[in-house]
Each structure stands twice: as structure tokens, then as C-alpha cells.
Scaffold this motif. Structure first.
Motif, PDB file in Angstrom:
ATOM      1  N   ALA A 188       0.822  -1.210   0.000  1.00 27.98           N
ATOM      2  CA  ALA A 188       0.000   0.000   0.000  1.00 27.98           C
ATOM      3  C   ALA A 188       0.851   1.252   0.000  1.00 27.98           C
ATOM      4  N   LEU A 189       0.318   2.289  -0.621  1.00 26.10           N
ATOM      5  CA  LEU A 189       0.841   3.636  -0.471  1.00 26.10           C
ATOM      6  C   LEU A 189      -0.247   4.442   0.212  1.00 26.10           C
ATOM      7  N   LEU A 190      -0.035   4.759   1.484  1.00 29.01           N
ATOM      8  CA  LEU A 190      -1.052   5.464   2.267  1.00 29.01           C
ATOM      9  C   LEU A 190      -0.921   6.967   2.100  1.00 29.01           C
ATOM     10  N   SER A 191      -2.049   7.636   2.139  1.00 30.24           N
ATOM     11  CA  SER A 191      -2.081   9.087   2.033  1.00 30.24           C
ATOM     12  C   SER A 191      -1.931   9.717   3.409  1.00 30.24           C
ATOM     13  N   ASP A 192      -1.453  10.958   3.420  1.00 35.72           N
ATOM     14  CA  ASP A 192      -1.427  11.711   4.681  1.00 35.72           C
ATOM     15  C   ASP A 192      -2.838  12.069   5.134  1.00 35.72           C
ATOM     16  N   TYR A 193      -3.784  12.070   4.181  1.00 36.60           N
ATOM     17  CA  TYR A 193      -5.166  12.436   4.501  1.00 36.60           C
ATOM     18  C   TYR A 193      -6.119  11.396   3.928  1.00 36.60           C
ATOM     19  N   PRO A 194      -6.090  10.163   4.464  1.00 36.61           N
ATOM     20  CA  PRO A 194      -6.928   9.108   3.893  1.00 36.61           C
ATOM     21  C   PRO A 194      -8.411   9.263   4.206  1.00 36.61           C
ATOM     22  N   ARG A 195      -8.744  10.043   5.241  1.00 33.57           N
ATOM     23  CA  ARG A 195     -10.150  10.154   5.651  1.00 33.57           C
ATOM     24  C   ARG A 195     -10.503  11.604   5.910  1.00 33.57           C
ATOM     25  N   LEU A 196     -10.750  12.342   4.863  1.00 35.37           N
ATOM     26  CA  LEU A 196     -11.159  13.731   5.026  1.00 35.37           C
ATOM     27  C   LEU A 196     -12.578  13.761   5.588  1.00 35.37           C
ATOM     28  N   PRO A 197     -12.796  14.468   6.702  1.00 34.68           N
ATOM     29  CA  PRO A 197     -14.139  14.447   7.295  1.00 34.68           C
ATOM     30  C   PRO A 197     -15.130  15.250   6.467  1.00 34.68           C
ATOM     31  N   SER A 198     -16.405  14.928   6.644  1.00 29.24           N
ATOM     32  CA  SER A 198     -17.469  15.717   6.028  1.00 29.24           C
ATOM     33  C   SER A 198     -17.551  17.057   6.739  1.00 29.24           C
ATOM     34  N   THR A 199     -18.313  17.968   6.163  1.00 31.99           N
ATOM     35  CA  THR A 199     -18.365  19.317   6.724  1.00 31.99           C
ATOM     36  C   THR A 199     -18.940  19.357   8.143  1.00 31.99           C
ATOM     37  N   ASP A 200     -19.785  18.367   8.475  1.00 34.19           N
ATOM     38  CA  ASP A 200     -20.346  18.350   9.833  1.00 34.19           C
ATOM     39  C   ASP A 200     -19.431  17.644  10.832  1.00 34.19           C
ATOM     40  N   GLY A 201     -18.331  17.087  10.353  1.00 31.14           N
ATOM     41  CA  GLY A 201     -17.359  16.437  11.224  1.00 31.14           C
ATOM     42  C   GLY A 201     -17.773  15.082  11.745  1.00 31.14           C
ATOM     43  N   LYS A 202     -18.921  14.565  11.293  1.00 30.53           N
ATOM     44  CA  LYS A 202     -19.443  13.315  11.855  1.00 30.53           C
ATOM     45  C   LYS A 202     -18.963  12.077  11.114  1.00 30.53           C
ATOM     46  N   ASN A 203     -18.711  12.209   9.824  1.00 28.48           N
ATOM     47  CA  ASN A 203     -18.359  11.048   9.009  1.00 28.48           C
ATOM     48  C   ASN A 203     -17.223  11.393   8.055  1.00 28.48           C
ATOM     49  N   LYS A 204     -16.687  10.359   7.433  1.00 29.99           N
ATOM     50  CA  LYS A 204     -15.742  10.535   6.346  1.00 29.99           C
ATOM     51  C   LYS A 204     -16.491  11.116   5.153  1.00 29.99           C
ATOM     52  N   MET A 205     -15.843  12.040   4.408  1.00 28.81           N
ATOM     53  CA  MET A 205     -16.454  12.550   3.196  1.00 28.81           C
ATOM     54  C   MET A 205     -16.652  11.390   2.237  1.00 28.81           C
ATOM     55  N   SER A 206     -17.883  11.196   1.762  1.00 29.83           N
ATOM     56  CA  SER A 206     -18.209  10.004   0.994  1.00 29.83           C
ATOM     57  C   SER A 206     -19.296  10.291  -0.027  1.00 29.83           C
ATOM     58  N   LYS A 207     -19.089   9.778  -1.257  1.00 29.43           N
ATOM     59  CA  LYS A 207     -20.115   9.930  -2.287  1.00 29.43           C
ATOM     60  C   LYS A 207     -21.437   9.305  -1.841  1.00 29.43           C
ATOM     61  N   SER A 208     -21.337   8.120  -1.228  1.00 32.17           N
ATOM     62  CA  SER A 208     -22.557   7.391  -0.879  1.00 32.17           C
ATOM     63  C   SER A 208     -23.356   8.089   0.214  1.00 32.17           C
TER      64      SER A 208
END
Length: 342
Positions: A188-208
Motif C-alpha cells: 500500500a501507499l497510504l495518504s497523509d489524509y486518507p479520511r477527510l471528514p465531512s463538513t459536519d465532522g461526523k463522518n468521512k467525506m463520501s459519495k454514498s
């Protein structure tokens, strides 16, 4: 003839995205920027994973089909160069489906159900026991994608590490059957920011989850998204000391602002008191507007010429099929099913 690989080979990169919606800032900072950098010195393939998109969208397939060219346009708009990176469409590479079938015979249902990423997504999607077979087996499909292109380096978020572990298990089993190292393991090549939060801070930013700031977001969309961002609920007055922990505005400033020394100064001032949320949001909005505008403009230019996007995909698929067909011939032969090739 034996097929072996030198350990001194330059890493080959395979990455991609499900075509279930346009790409967003989480993709940009989590993977797309890496891909732009990697393409200069690596053999890189990017897969538009439309078949994988069907694993939970089979009865709403237009959600997938309508987004294929959107995703390709996003790639080009952020700087993916089709002369350096092979961009291809999963459904038009028959070898991937054949490899998935071969690999399915060496993986148990119990092993698939133990995959923590699959378990988590089954819970999130509330499938319970009504799990589409394609969804349960998509780690096998991912293994087919990775090995088809001899990939050794896969940029992923940490939630995808179990997928790579399962891929390497399949590689080991197929190599045992072949009695030769016909497939390569990957890392794997991991990112420094693998889980950018959503604007409300509750979840990961996600299309679904529909909680994204897309790469084609309008000026108004960006402004509204930033204004709604979660900050420190106890930071009631400008002069109050504020916390940056869990503060989405500062998370985004750290991920996207070009001057991190300036961001550090803002953090110190906010923590001491004397910096209001309105000001930090204004700084972030200016930053995001500057990043997204050129991407949005380029993306629209590409979408205005869909014939060219299709041509690029066809060209990429021609190259991708040549590589994947070579891999599937090796795997087919390992099972003794290559009788027609004599």
C-alpha cells in the motif's frame, strides 16, 4: 517458459474509483494528488471501476453509467495525463472477469465474511443477509484488478488495507498452484489524509453519504459548505480560546492551504483567543475557491467534448487489455486450461 519478476523492477501502480458519482475533495487530497506525482516516474493504470459500482447499484445502474465520463473528466482536470497514465474502463477488460472467476475458487465464503472492510460496509448498507454476491466478492474482483496489471504499489486509504492483504493471499495461492511466481504481491501507499471528514465532522467525506464538496462545486456551493462546517461549539466569542481538535475548518486548512506556517499561526491565535470562526472560514473558503475553480473550468471543457473522453478510454483500454490478457493467460495455464493455446 517460466514468468518471474525482478525485485529491482520499478513499482507498477494500480488505482481507481467506483463510477458512482463525481469525485470530491476527499479524493483530491487522499489520492488524486498522489497519482499526478506518481505518473511522472511510474507505470500507472487508473481503473474506472464501473462493474464494482454495480455491486450495490445493480437496480439503479444509471447511477454508474451516467458517471463514467464525469470521473474521467475529473481525472484529466486535476492533471492526470493520458500519455503518462493508462485510464481504462473495468467493464471493457474481459480478463478481469475471468481472473475473478479463477480466484473465486481459492477463497472461501468464510474468509470473505471475515474481511473487516466488507463487514463494516455490509453493516453501513444494512444488507444483513441480503448481500449481493457481487458485493461480498468484490475483494476478489479487486485482486483481479491489481494482479491483472502486475501492480506492486496501490494507493489506498487505511480502510482498504484488508483488501490488499486478501489480494496477497490470493497471489500466494495462485503461485502455489502454478509452482512459479506468476503473480506479484503488492503493498500500500497510504495518504497523509486518507479520511477527510465531512463538513459536519461526523463522518468521512463520501459519495454514498452525499456529504461531499465535489471538484466541480460552484462558488456558491463552496461558500455554503464552508459556512456550515463544524468548529468548536464552545468558542462563542472571538476572544474566547478555541480548540482545533475536531474542528473541521482547521482540518481542511491543514489539508489544503499552501502556506502551512500561516496555518500554524492561525491555530496558535485561535487557541489563545482573538480569532473568530467567521475569519477562519473566510480564509478557508478563499483557499478552496482557488483550488476548485481551475479544476471546475477544465472539467467542463472536457465534458463538452464527450467524444474525446470516449476516445481516450478506448485508447486506454486497448493498452490495458494487452497487459491483462497476458496475465490471464498465465493464470489459465496454471490451471491447465490453456489447451486451445497450443
Amino acid at each position: 517458459m517460466t514468468n518471474t519478476f525482478s525485485t529491482t523492477d520499478t513499482d507498477i501502480v494500480l488505482t481507481g474509483d467506483r463510477a458512482t458519482g463525481p469525485l470530491h475533495l476527499g479524493h483530491f487530497v487522499g489520492s488524486l494528488k498522489q497519482r499526478v506525482q506518481l505518473q511522472a516516474n511510474h507505470d500507472q493504470t487508473i481503473l474506472v471501476a464501473d462493474m464494482q459500482g454495480l455491486t450495490d447499484n445493480a437496480f439503479t445502474s444509471e447511477k454508474v453509467s451516467s458517471n463514467i465520463l464525469n470521473v474521467v473528466a475529473d481525472y484529466l482536470a486535476v492533471g492526470i495525463d493520458p500519455s503518462l497514465t493508462t485510464i481504462c474502463l473495468q467493464s471493457h477488460i474481459p480478463a478481469l472477469a475471468e481472473l475473478t472467476m479463477y480466484y473465486s475458487n481459492v477463497v472461501s465464503i468464510a474468509r470473505l465474511e471475515r474481511n473487516p472492510t466488507v463487514k463494516s460496509e455490509i453493516t453501513n448498507k444494512n444488507f444483513q443477509r441480503s448481500i449481493p454476491a457481487g458485493f461480498l466478492t468484490y475483494p476478489i474482483s479487486q485482486a483481479a484488478d491489481i494482479t491483472a496489471f502486475n501492480a506492486t504499489l496501490v494507493p489506498v486509504g487505511d480502510d482498504q488495507l484488508p483488501m490488499l492483504e486478501q489480494t496477497n493471499e490470493i497471489v500466494k495461492k495462485i503461485n502455489t498452484i502454478a509452482q512459479a511466481p506468476i503473480l506479484r504481491s503488492c503493498h500500500a501507499l497510504l495518504s497523509d489524509y486518507p479520511r477527510l471528514p465531512s463538513t459536519d465532522g461526523k463522518n468521512k467525506m463520501s459519495k454514498s453519504m452525499g456529504n461531499t464538496i465535489n471538484l466541480h462545486a460552484s462558488e456558491k456551493d463552496i461558500r455554503l459548505a464552508v459556512q456550515s462546517m463544524y468548529t468548536d461549539p464552545n468558542h462563542l466569542k472571538v476572544e474566547d480560546p478555541g480548540s482545533i481538535e475536531g474542528n473541521v475548518v482547521f482540518t481542511y486548512l491543514t489539508a489544503f492551504h499552501s502556506d502551512q506556517d500561516y496555518v500554524d499561526q492561525l491555530k496558535q491565535q485561535y487557541q489563545k483567543g482573538g480569532l473568530g470562526d467567521g475569519q477562519t472560514k473566510k480564509i478557508l473558503e478563499e483557499c478552496l475557491q482557488e483550488i476548485i475553480k481551475p479544476i471546475r473550468d477544465k472539467r467542463q471543457l472536457y465534458l463538452d467534448d464527450k467524444a474525446e473522453l470516449i476516445r481516450l478510454l478506448k485508447e486506454g483500454n486497448q493498452k490495458a487489455n494487452a497487459t491483462a490478457n497476458t496475465t490471464v493467460q498465465r493464470v489459465r495455464a496454471s490451471f491447465g486450461l490453456n489447451i486451445l493455446e497450443y
